[in-house]
Design an enzyme around this catalytic site. Structure first.
Site, mmCIF file in Angstrom:
data_model
loop_
_atom_site.group_PDB
_atom_site.id
_atom_site.type_symbol
_atom_site.label_atom_id
_atom_site.label_comp_id
_atom_site.label_asym_id
_atom_site.label_seq_id
_atom_site.Cartn_x
_atom_site.Cartn_y
_atom_site.Cartn_z
ATOM 1 N N HIS A 165 12.261 9.818 -0.436
ATOM 2 C CA HIS A 165 12.531 8.947 -1.589
ATOM 3 C C HIS A 165 12.437 9.655 -2.938
ATOM 4 C CE1 HIS A 165 12.253 4.526 -3.188
ATOM 5 N NE2 HIS A 165 13.447 5.080 -3.356
ATOM 6 N N CYS A 210 6.739 2.926 -5.055
ATOM 7 C CA CYS A 210 6.634 4.097 -4.180
ATOM 8 C C CYS A 210 7.149 5.405 -4.758
ATOM 9 C CB CYS A 210 7.350 3.797 -2.873
ATOM 10 S SG CYS A 210 8.981 3.059 -3.073
#
Length: 638
Positions: free
Chosen positions: A172, A119
């Site tokens: 993130h 990710c």
């Protein structure tokens, strides 16, 4: 002369005006109609002035942000761990995704859109138009998930073009001051910094513009609500100002949870039971239920665009951040998330812009996540940065045509848990061929085990043709090594020094995953972000070390968050940074897995980069503690 008679004013008669379509009709003024050329000229002058003022006001609003004329609204929806095969539009007969399918039917479907294997690298590539390794980001944990401060994000560029920007969901790309989304080009942020969260109902790991917040409800609904409020607020208060809304769902990432709250568990159970009745195993039913819950929210989002009259002016893109984790039906694809096989890097990608993107079109060219920044820049009328390499290429020609056989000459894939490595887990593809290597821990990389696939004739990667086409193997490997050497040149891959003493994050939290553990017994345990620990250390000299950057020198209180079995209490820990040190005697909690925060004392820290060390100086023969966090808080000067 009567107004009904023909009179030429710059060659255009009054009757000509009356015969024009509605936008050119004379306004109703309530004044008597003129009966002379002078009156007519005055009336036309008033009309021209009115039109000019109205246009000027609109132009002023368009350029209020000192940027170029704005393009379409942009809505980017990205899920987490949803595979290419996890939609009806991509062939899955077991899952219900009518709104995802609708986007594909009303726009373009890209058959070979590639994300990174995991990710955070995908997110860095999307935000910068550059492969993640160029940005200093190299991991999803252990402090390697911070995107370099010098990077320029697509949100910053769109701000320059006059866009209002918002991100809702998973970021993130950095959790410390200077790395947070509201500091990287987003006017509004509501979501979480790390790779996943533990609670999907009543989530407790969320932030709003840098501030920790509580929230009530199911997290997919919450992020959608925030995105819709952002869009509506922009549309109703910022006339003619376009928006860039990045809705980054954290589902269907593990833990695989539907509604579990006292009030709403029946709603989650209903979806779960639906897929169990279709014969899916429990794990798979949970994932499918989470995806359908996303689809329901996507439907709400599309309805909101319609209600606001924005659907025709909005580019909607739906995709996922890497390959999938579901296993029940994969459509013959090989691999899954974290691998460099097609199942690990190919993701769904649908794009809709009514009247611009041909409905029902299919694009076969291979494209990449790094293509989004130049695409959005072209649409917004702003140039990408010209002081660095941009790997992406604008998708606008493919979107407008709804077709295309070629785009990126090569797409590159690599992923290693700890540090970039050109030999263990890597892949490269051109429009036809793909070369792959996957070597696990403890396995020596061997070129004889590289695998070459003809994706045009074998999209499932079932037949290794490396021996039959050695020249293609050599060409692709040479290109991958060239690329890898270029993107890693001059970059040191290590956790950033944690900023200490920043006014926007005081106290600052030092997490176990950012530490270097030294000793024969000391170990790191990951049970989830915010629940990882340093444990099993028990001998004098064993230590954990963090890199910190003290922004303001002075006195700092130290607090330790840990658990310790009552029979193991009494060990002594030394805390050292520079020339300052203190000792803390470990206290008991109810059990080792129950954590509490204990004051350890005060250190005087000099400014600049340095190490903070926690070291055992006296032991009890048992595990010292299970350390969950260290907190440093700058105190007012004496």
């Amino acid at each position: 002369m009567r107004c009904g008679e023909r009179s030429s004013v710059h060659g255009l008669g009054v009757r000509d005006l009356a015969d024009r379509p509605a936008p050119f009709l004379l306004p109703t003024t309530g004044l008597p109609m003129p009966d002379s050329p002078l009156c007519l000229r005055r009336l036309l002058w008033v009309v021209c002035l009115t039109v000019w003022l109205s246009a000027s006001e609109r132009i002023a609003r368009l350029f209020a942000a000192d940027g170029p004329s704005p393009g379409p609204h942009i809505l980017l929806v990205m899920t987490d761990d949803q595979g290419y095969w996890d939609t009806g539009a991509t062939g899955n007969p077991h899952i219900d995704t009518p709104h995802m399918d609708r986007l594909a039917a009303e726009g373009a479907q890209f058959r070979r859109y590639y994300a990174a294997p995991v990710c955070a690298p995908t997110r860095a590539g999307m935000m910068t138009g550059r492969y993640a390794l160029r940005t200093g980001l190299y991991n999803t944990r252990f402090g390697g998930d911070s995107m370099g401060k010098s990077e320029i994000t697509v949100a910053q560029l769109l701000q320059q073009a006059g866009y209002r920007t918002g991100l809702f969901g998973k970021w993130h790309l950095g959790m410390y001051p200077g790395y947070q989304p509201q500091e990287r080009g987003f006017d509004e942020f509501f979501g979480h910094y790390q790779g996943h969260i533990e609670r999907y109902d009543f989530p407790d790991q969320l932030y709003h513009n840098g501030r920790s917040v509580r929230a009530r409800g199911y997290v997919t609904d919450l992020f959608t609500d925030a995105a819709m409020d952002f869009i509506e607020t922009t549309a109703t208060t910022d006339d003619d100002r376009p928006f860039f809304c990045a809705l980054m769902y954290n589902a269907p990432h593990s833990p695989f949870l539907l509604d579990t709250s006292h009030a709403n568990q029946p709603q989650g159970d209903k979806l779960l039971e639906k897929y169990l009745e279709r014969g899916l195993p429990l794990r798979e039913a949970r994932i499918y239920g989470m995806i359908e819950r996303i689809d329901q929210n996507l439907g709400r989002l599309l309805d909101k665009l319609e209600q606001l009259g924005l659907a025709g002016d909005t580019l909607v893109i739906f995709t996922s951040d890497n390959g999938g984790v579901s296993r029940f039906w994969k459509g013959g694809m090989n691999g899954a998330k974290s691998s460099v096989y097609e199942g690990g890097v190919r993701a769904p990608f649908f794009a809709r812009w009514p009247g611009v993107i041909p409905a029902g079109s299919v694009v076969e060219a291979q494209v990449s996540h790094v293509d989004l920044l130049p695409t959005f820049c072209e649409l917004a009328g702003v140039d990408p940065p010209n002081d660095r390499i941009i790997d992406g290429r604008s998708l606008v020609p493919l979107l407008r045509a709804g077709q295309g056989a070629k785009h990126q000459p090569y797409v590159y894939h690599t992923w290693d848990r700890f540090f970039p490595n050109p030999d263990r887990r890597w892949g490269i593809s051109d429009q036809r061929w793909k070369l792959v290597a996957m070597f696990g821990a403890g396995v020596e990389p061997d070129p004889a085990r590289w695998r070459l696939f003809d994706l045009e004739n074998d999209p499932g990667e079932s037949r290794n043709l490396a021996k039959q086409h050695p020249e293609t193997v050599a060409r692709l490997r040479s290109e991958f090594v060239r690329w890898f050497d270029e993107v890693t040149d001059g970059i040191v891959y290590q956790p950033i020094p944690i900023p200490v003493g920043h006014p926007n994050q005081n106290p600052v939290k030092l997490e176990p995953s950012w530490a270097t553990c030294e000793g024969d017994h000391i170990a790191y345990t990951f049970d989830g972000y915010d629940w990882d620990t340093i444990d099993t250390w028990k001998q004098p000299g064993e230590q954990a070390v963090w890199r910190i950057d003290v922004l303001q020198p002075g006195r700092y209180s130290i607090q330790l968050d840990y658990g310790c079995r009552p029979q193991a209490a009494g060990g002594v820990l030394e805390i050292v940074s520079g020339s300052s040190s203190l000792q803390h005697t470990v206290r008991a909690t109810a059990t080792a897995e129950q954590f509490a925060r204990f004051p350890a004392g005060v250190l005087r820290l000099d400014s600049g980069q340095q190490h903070l060390i926690l070291r055992i100086v006296r032991e009890t023969g048992a595990e010292l503690m299970r350390l969950s966090a260290v907190y440093l808080k700058r105190l007012d000067d004496d």
